[in-house]
Design an enzyme around this catalytic site. Sequence first.
Site, mmCIF file in Angstrom:
data_model
loop_
_atom_site.group_PDB
_atom_site.id
_atom_site.type_symbol
_atom_site.label_atom_id
_atom_site.label_comp_id
_atom_site.label_asym_id
_atom_site.label_seq_id
_atom_site.Cartn_x
_atom_site.Cartn_y
_atom_site.Cartn_z
ATOM 1 N N HIS A 139 -8.786 5.318 24.671
ATOM 2 C CA HIS A 139 -8.046 5.285 23.265
ATOM 3 C C HIS A 139 -7.593 4.065 22.936
ATOM 4 O O HIS A 139 -7.878 3.278 23.136
ATOM 5 C CB HIS A 139 -6.563 5.951 23.363
ATOM 6 N N LYS A 143 -1.925 3.239 21.611
ATOM 7 C CA LYS A 143 -1.313 4.559 22.722
ATOM 8 C C LYS A 143 -0.805 3.987 23.523
ATOM 9 O O LYS A 143 -0.191 3.274 24.459
ATOM 10 C CB LYS A 143 -3.310 4.848 23.078
#
Length: 252
Positions: A139, A143
């Site tokens: 990600h 995040k």
Amino acid sequence: MRWVMVGAAGRMGQAITQLASTQSQWHCVGAIDRIADAARGITTDLSSVLPGAEVMIDFSSPSQTAANLARCAEQGVAALIGTTGLGEDVEAAAAAAAQRIPVLIAANTSLGVTLLAELVRAAARALPPTFDIEIFEAHHRHKKDAPSGTALALGRAAAGGRGQSLDEVAVAPRGAGERKNGEIGFSVLRSGDIVGDHAVYFAGEGERLVLQHQATDRTIFARGALQAASWLVGRPAGRYSMSDVIGLKTIS
Ligand code: NAD
């Protein structure tokens, strides 16, 4: 459909609001975030906007999820929770709220990941335990939770396919040392602007099955969130999943 967005100033809140603004059936009656922003119609008090709403969509942070579910239950407003990294308090709050309203908690609202989870469950059920299961996710650098809620949901699907609970077999993060039989390991990468990659490895002797999904645009989560929110309105009280929304609970 009268709806409320919680986390309205965030990446997902903006993506969902933008998409809803292009679909005539959506009428936003509340945009909530931690800091008010009059120019964008964002306020901070969820309780004041829930009366009259039909569904709340919450993509924010886990700290208020349990309280938000309780408020929706009080007002008879359906709740779609897309927030990840949820604590154990949320499970009890969701169970209580689901006595009065339809509740759907989904770590990933994309069609592709919903199907992936069903495929992972089926593969884990079909393959012998000699196949090692490992889950990789990547990600963007902002995040906050790790492993991702989606990776954990895929782990639950894999463990469920083997008739186990993820708590019994999960290893995250994986350290040094030989792999033990039956473990489900998680690996995490954080870098740049990656929207979300997930891969589930089933590695046996001499062969490897990899089931994977790559998100390149967060509109897929927004589209699935609106589809799920629309589907929830008018349902009986209870707990639902994205597989219910998309009618995928048939793969065995
Ligand atoms: P973000 O940080 O860009 O946005 C979160 C927003 O929520 C921010 O504007 C923040 O101020 C606000 N917020 C935080 N706590 C709040 C509270 N108590 N009340 C009101 N507003 C609050 O994050 P994002 O990328 O939009 O992701 C939000 C959440 O959604 C994360 O948990 C993320 O993992 C999850 N997510 C889920 C999916 C899915 O498909 N279910 C997809 C992407 C992201």
